[in-house]
Enzyme design. Structure first.
Site, short mmCIF file in Angstrom:
data_model
loop_
_atom_site.label_atom_id
_atom_site.label_comp_id
_atom_site.label_asym_id
_atom_site.label_seq_id
_atom_site.Cartn_x
_atom_site.Cartn_y
_atom_site.Cartn_z
N GLY A 126 3.05 1.63 -2.38
CA GLY A 126 3.42 1.73 -3.78
C GLY A 126 2.41 2.53 -4.58
N THR B 31 -1.97 -9.11 -13.37
CA THR B 31 -1.63 -8.28 -14.52
C THR B 31 -2.04 -8.94 -15.83
OG1 THR B 31 0.26 -7.37 -15.77
CG2 THR B 31 0.69 -9.30 -14.45
N ASP B 32 -2.29 -8.12 -16.85
CA ASP B 32 -2.57 -8.66 -18.18
C ASP B 32 -1.37 -9.41 -18.76
OD1 ASP B 32 -0.93 -6.46 -18.66
OD2 ASP B 32 -2.29 -5.49 -20.09
N GLU B 33 -0.18 -9.16 -18.23
CA GLU B 33 1.03 -9.75 -18.82
C GLU B 33 1.09 -11.27 -18.65
OE1 GLU B 33 4.73 -7.62 -18.46
OE2 GLU B 33 3.69 -5.82 -17.77
N ASP C 1 7.13 -7.96 5.32
CA ASP C 1 7.33 -8.72 4.10
C ASP C 1 6.19 -9.73 3.95
OD1 ASP C 1 8.25 -10.35 2.05
OD2 ASP C 1 10.25 -10.61 2.88
N GLY D 32 0.78 -1.23 0.00
CA GLY D 32 0.00 0.00 0.00
C GLY D 32 0.82 1.28 0.00
N TYR E 65 9.17 -11.56 -14.74
CA TYR E 65 8.12 -10.87 -13.98
C TYR E 65 6.76 -11.50 -14.21
CZ TYR E 65 4.28 -7.61 -13.35
OH TYR E 65 3.05 -7.06 -13.04
N GLY F 113 12.61 -10.75 -25.32
CA GLY F 113 11.28 -11.31 -25.08
C GLY F 113 10.17 -10.30 -24.99
N HIS F 114 10.36 -9.11 -25.56
CA HIS F 114 9.39 -8.03 -25.41
C HIS F 114 8.08 -8.36 -26.12
CE1 HIS F 114 9.05 -3.32 -25.22
NE2 HIS F 114 8.07 -3.95 -24.57
N ALA G 213 6.01 -14.33 -15.43
CA ALA G 213 5.99 -15.73 -14.99
C ALA G 213 5.78 -15.81 -13.48
CB ALA G 213 7.29 -16.43 -15.38
N LYS H 166 4.21 -13.53 -11.64
CA LYS H 166 2.81 -13.16 -11.39
C LYS H 166 1.87 -14.32 -11.73
CE LYS H 166 1.21 -9.96 -10.09
NZ LYS H 166 0.88 -9.57 -8.68
#
Length: 325
Positions: free
Chosen positions: A10, A114-116, A52, A8, A137, A262-263, A139, A141
């Site tokens: 961030g 995320t959509d990623e 954490d 929170g 990242y 890998g973009h 992966a 998520k």
């Protein structure tokens, strides 16, 4: 309700905490306060605990809450390529610790993803589309999503997942594309645009994203996964050009640099499921971007200190060779 907002301090998490407080909820923030966690983001009225999410004892120390909304994540693709281990610890192990906590205490968890996780797309993804992450990242998520989904099925945990598209707005750490380009343009520094700049992203204002997450918290079905997209796709080069216009910066500052490995070329979401609950994005990109640029112009005291020390070391590592400096 008394709600635990992890991460929170961030970007999106602090806006969400503000939204809950305005609605009359009590907010407890658990944040590790890494480089992207900023105590200055914590809204008045929220209770801040440094901790954490990957440590059970830190989560338990927060005390009784009625629900958890998990924003805590390592979230920058470029940093995940440089060093993926911390991403797995926070994004996967952290998600597991939180879902186990929710199970033990019989409370709702909303896991913000995320959509990623859907990877490179030619058509908008629906919620049951295969997960095909491309970066460490995304992966990590996806791994967190799977821990939540497994706990829902195996243990009946009251949890939901939201998957938002690229989010922008005030108080975003300046490593991400829009604040990086805006602050560099305001300082007369190069805008390092990856490859041909034709990567397509769907841009969602942080206020709209938070409204979607709040709706899922209050009304989402047990086990539901909800996409939150703005249906406002732009190529990165178009975003960069508009930022140069809004900041009145020299167009020569735009520099095409070597693309990252890998973009993904395109992210896109089908948000029909969330629309059926009554959510619609309210802020179109042209309006939201202009307001965001104005915020960064007027709040140099917020972002100037961030673009030193650790940030400068990262920036040099990521862009110095690409920019030939």
């Amino acid at each position: 309700m008394r709600i635990l907002v992890t991460g929170g301090a961030g970007f999106i998490g602090s806006h969400f905490a503000e939204r809950l407080l305005a609605a009359g909820d009590e907010v407890v923030i658990l944040d590790k306060l890494t480089y992207a966690g900023n105590e200055a983001n914590v809204p008045a009225g929220a209770e801040l605990t440094r901790g954490d999410v990957a440590l059970r004892e830190d989560v338990e120390a927060v005390g009784d809450v009625d629900a958890i909304v998990n924003f805590a994540a390592e979230s920058h693709v470029d940093r995940s390529i440089l060093g993926p281990l911390e991403f797995v610890r926070t994004d996967v192990l952290g998600a597991l610790v939180l879902v186990q906590h929710a199970h033990r205490h019989g409370i709702r968890l909303v896991h913000v993803s995320t959509d990623e996780v859907y990877g490179d797309l030619t058509e908008p993804a629906v919620e049951d589309a295969p997960l095909r992450p491309s970066s460490p990242y995304s992966a990590s998520k996806a791994g967190g999503d799977l821990q939540v989904l497994a706990a829902i099925r195996t243990f009946g945990v009251d949890a939901c997942i939201t998957r938002g598209s690229n989010t922008y707005g005030p108080r975003q750490y300046p490593e991400k594309l829009i604040p990086l380009f805006v602050t560099n343009a305001l300082d007369g520094e190069p805008l390092p645009l990856y490859g041909d700049g034709r990567q397509v992203r769907d841009w969602l204002h942080v206020d709209d994203h938070c409204a979607a997450i709040e709706l899922v918290l209050r009304e989402g079905a047990l086990g539901g996964v909800y996409n939150a997209g703005a249906d406002d796709e732009r190529e990165n080069r178009e975003v960069a050009a508009r930022i140069l216009e809004l900041t009145a910066a020299d167009p020569a500052l735009l520099r095409h640099v070597q693309d990252r490995p890998g973009h993904d070329r395109r992210y896109a979401l089908d948000s029909s499921k969330l629309h059926s609950l009554g959510w619609q994005p309210q802020r179109r990109f042209e309006e939201g971007l202009a307001e965001t640029v104005a915020w960064y112009r007027e709040h140099r005291s917020w972002w100037k200190p961030l673009k030193s020390a650790e940030y400068r070391a990262y920036y040099e590592r990521q862009y110095a060779e690409r920019l030939g400096s």
